[in-house]
Design a protein around this motif. Structure first.
Motif, short mmCIF file in Angstrom:
data_model
loop_
_atom_site.label_atom_id
_atom_site.label_comp_id
_atom_site.label_asym_id
_atom_site.label_seq_id
_atom_site.Cartn_x
_atom_site.Cartn_y
_atom_site.Cartn_z
N LEU B 54 0.84 -1.21 0.00
CA LEU B 54 0.00 0.00 0.00
C LEU B 54 0.87 1.26 0.00
N GLU B 55 1.82 1.32 0.96
CA GLU B 55 2.69 2.48 1.05
C GLU B 55 3.50 2.67 -0.22
N HIS B 56 4.02 1.55 -0.74
CA HIS B 56 4.85 1.65 -1.94
C HIS B 56 4.06 2.16 -3.14
N THR B 57 2.84 1.66 -3.28
CA THR B 57 1.98 2.09 -4.39
C THR B 57 1.69 3.59 -4.27
N ALA B 58 1.40 4.02 -3.05
CA ALA B 58 1.11 5.44 -2.83
C ALA B 58 2.36 6.29 -3.11
N SER B 59 3.53 5.75 -2.73
CA SER B 59 4.75 6.54 -2.94
C SER B 59 5.03 6.73 -4.43
#
Lengths: 467, 262
Positions: B54-59
């Motif tokens: 999730l965090e990586h996709t958002a980043s």
């Protein structure tokens, strides 16, 4: 995504002419008239099928009839859906689980606005622009004349489109009955179209005319707010409650449809259920229904009989004539209302189209296959011109899906398109309704959602070649 | 199967609403990229994506969401849920997002996604180590399936889900968090439930590992071929691509694909 935004097509260089006016060629783009529910789903489905889309909307927002800000909107403060969520929502964009079975009109508008945003439809809509004329050009194309609705006006412009889908709605042009003596009547006479809020009824002596869903809703509100309420109906109706067996009535009905129970069995079941849940309406002084259940557009109202039973509503027969200070009824009675609300329905209007394009007869009824496809004009369609025993949105959705497939098939699969075209010619006068209805304008576009959607599926399968 | 227009059964018996867990990570700046909705496999929950993806996709600029279908993660329990109920949960969340979403499903969650695609015109779909069900897939994994035949959950031991590169302690901790799908949905998975055709014709990417102990390379190829493509393979990884040691590679490849096709 590349939306072709060079509106006007000035850059194409090939200016055409019509009656001395320049015509801007929009190539393969399809024109949608109106950004109400049917127009929105048409934009989405044409876009999904790869077409460029220009939509013209005379108002400044989406939602059409469901947008109470629009001057043509027929909704009033208390309007709720009369079909439950699953039978009302678009088939590929469900209403939220948190919403009630029968959402309020403000929720329906927010649903349509979210639909427009979610599928990025607004860039395709030219707000404040009304369509003045739609005329056939060569090769099945259409010249659409538009003009700004702003008070400063604006010049008319003509664009040429590969197809046109008409979604201008059919609940905005009031059908006004004629009565003797109406001109001399001193009280206030309103069409339901102008009824917005129950404050209009407070303390008044109200006569509500019309036994449709709107008429019954207003009669109930008058029972709660007005000093007196008479409710005049021409014939007897079945009043379906919103819930039977603790579930939304339309869902129980679809359970029987799902079991493929024949019409007579379903009618028998519905008569039994209504007898238990509602009982004999003549006991309340209402006329006996002159037809069987399912033969006519259902009136869904749980409260009408309740208020009749509590003396809030006095059922009366048809109006014979108006006098200066009173209204004379068919049974000779005289009543003295000071406000008459005519919930007498609406008539379809297509002022921008020559009547023969939609096969409109002398009475004003179009001749359209599935109430959508006209004879001889494969690149023209009407969306949402139906009155189903369920929500209109899913029907309008599939209408535009079929229209988009038809336009595509005319290029990629001419044989299938021709087969579909033959069906349009042959069955344009069909009804897709289970019962025999009277020929009143009220019943022109009535369809049974089961029959109707089955026919749409057949049309879709023909065009996809997957039978 | 073509998409059905007349859905009387679905209208007569709407899926009951439940409280759903949705985890999300949104980019600091909205760059107009489409939202990506992740769907976990049977027994997993939204937490599986919250670990890294999730965090990586958002980043990388994509608003990222993960839903736990009913009975999974922190969503409301639902013992009688079927595939339709799971797909309903996915479509409800997808339709609540501000823009047309990309939907990605892992394992049997990919089957849920294929069913959701028939009820929501996704912008694109990603099937991660897809377990699309059917008898032949079950025969390949008799050890996993056997308990399910007697009403138990699918057996998902850590060594089947992760590569050896993932520290054993982490693998055990993840395996401990696993729950199970409803018996009814498991049976539907075993029998194989062919979805109706996807609406709106979305592009579909199949991602997996040739060393996945649950999904064979042939199954990956078949799944991809059904959508007119070839699978994107990450050798050396286990079934749980989003939790395994080299979780960054597949998600980067997926987001590259999304950037290219949109």
């Amino acid at each position: 995504m590349s939306v072709d935004q060079d509106f006007g097509g000035e850059l194409t260089g090939t200016t055409l002419w019509r009656d001395g006016w320049p015509v801007y060629d929009r190539g393969e783009t399809v024109c949608v008239i109106g950004a109400g529910p049917s127009g929105l789903t048409a934009i989405k489905n044409l876009k999904e099928a790869g077409f460029g889309v220009d939509c013209y909307e005379r108002e400044t927002g989406v939602g059409g009839a469901w947008n109470w800000r629009h001057d043509r909107s027929p909704v009033y403060a208390s309007t709720h859906l009369i079909s439950s969520k699953p039978l009302t929502q678009f088939p590929d964009f469900p209403m939220p689980d948190e919403w009630p079975d029968y959402p309020h009109h403000a929720l329906v508008l927010s649903y349509l606005e979210r639909y427009a945003d979610h599928f990025e439809l607004r860039p395709h809509i030219w707000f404040g622009t009304e369509v003045v004329k739609v005329e056939p050009a060569d090769n099945g194309r259409w010249d659409v004349t538009t003009r700004s609705t702003s008070k400063y006006g604006g010049a008319e412009r003509i664009h040429r489109y590969a197809g046109v889908i008409v979604a201008n709605g059919h609940n905005w042009s009031p059908k006004m009955p004629e009565y003797e003596g109406l001109d001399d009547y001193r009280g206030t006479v309103l069409h339901a179209n102008a009824y917005k809020d129950s404050a209009q009824l407070r303390g008044r002596r109200v006569l509500v005319v019309g036994g449709g869903n709107t008429g019954c809703d207003i009669a109930v509100e008058a029972a709660q707010q007005a000093a007196r309420c008479w409710h005049s109906t021409r014939r007897g109706y079945w009043y379906a409650p919103k819930y039977v067996l603790g579930r939304p009535t339309d869902q129980v009905n679809d359970q029987l449809l799902a079991l493929r129970a024949p019409m007579r069995v379903r009618q028998w079941f519905a008569h039994r259920t209504l007898k238990l849940a509602v009982g004999d309406v003549t006991r309340f002084g209402l006329p006996k229904p002159d037809h069987k259940v399912y033969q006519s557009h259902p009136v869904v109202n749980s409260q009408l009989l309740y208020y009749v039973g509590h003396g809030g509503i006095t059922p009366v027969p048809e109006i014979a004539r108006f006098h200066r200070n009173s209204v004379e009824l068919r049974d000779g009675r005289q009543i003295e209302p000071d406000l008459v609300v005519l919930a007498t329905g609406y008539l379809p209007r297509f002022d921008f189209l020559e009547p023969e394009l939609l096969g409109i007869d002398q009475r004003g009824k179009p001749t359209l296959y599935l109430h959508t496809f006209p004879r001889r004009h494969p690149t023209l369609a009407v969306a949402g011109l139906v009155q189903p025993d369920a929500g209109v949105f899913p029907l309008a959705h599939w209408q535009s899906v079929v229209f988009a497939r038809y336009l595509r098939a005319r290029q990629s699969a001419p044989q299938r398109a021709a087969e579909f075209g033959r069906r349009v010619e042959k069955e344009a006068a069909g009804t897709w309704h289970e019962g025999r209805t009277t020929d009143s304008t009220r019943h022109w576009f009535e369809v049974s959602h089961g029959l109707y959607l089955r026919e749409l599926q057949r049309a879709l399968d023909t065009l996809e070649g997957s039978r | 199967m073509t998409v059905s227009v007349l859905r009387l059964d679905e209208w007569a018996h709407p899926v009951a609403p439940v409280r759903r867990e949705v985890l999300s990570a949104t980019p600091e700046l909205d760059e107009g990229r489409p939202p990506v909705l992740f769907v976990p496999g049977f027994g997993h929950g939204a937490w599986a994506y919250a670990e890294h993806w999730l965090e990586h996709t958002a980043s990388r600029g994509f608003p990222a969401y993960a839903v736990s279908p009913r009975g999974h993660g922190a969503s409301e329990a639902s013992r009688k849920a079927d595939l339709r109920a799971y797909a309903h949960d996915v479509v409800q969340v997808a339709a609540s997002l501000p823009r047309k979403a990309v939907i990605a499903g892992h394992g049997a969650g990919a089957l849920v996604v294929t069913h959701a695609l028939a009820r929501y015109p996704a912008r694109a779909a990603v099937l991660l180590s897809p377990v699309l069900g059917g008898v032949s897939a079950a025969l390949r994994n008799p050890g996993l399936v056997l308990p399910a035949l007697f009403g138990g959950g699918l057996r998902l031991p850590a060594n089947q889900l992760f590569s050896r590169e993932l520290p054993a302690a982490a693998a055990r901790a993840y395996a401990k968090r696993l729950g199970r799908a409803s018996t009814r949905a498991q049976w539907q998975l075993l029998r194989g439930a062919t979805p109706e055709r996807a609406v709106g014709d979305p592009p579909v990417l199949v991602v997996g590992s040739p060393d996945d102990k649950i999904v064979s390379p042939a199954a990956l190829k078949d799944a991809a071929r059904a959508y007119g493509g070839a699978p994107l393979l990450f050798p050396g990884m286990g079934h749980d691509l989003m939790l395994d040691a080299r979780w960054r590679e597949p998600i980067d490849a997926i987001l590259d694909w999304l950037e290219k096709s949109h």
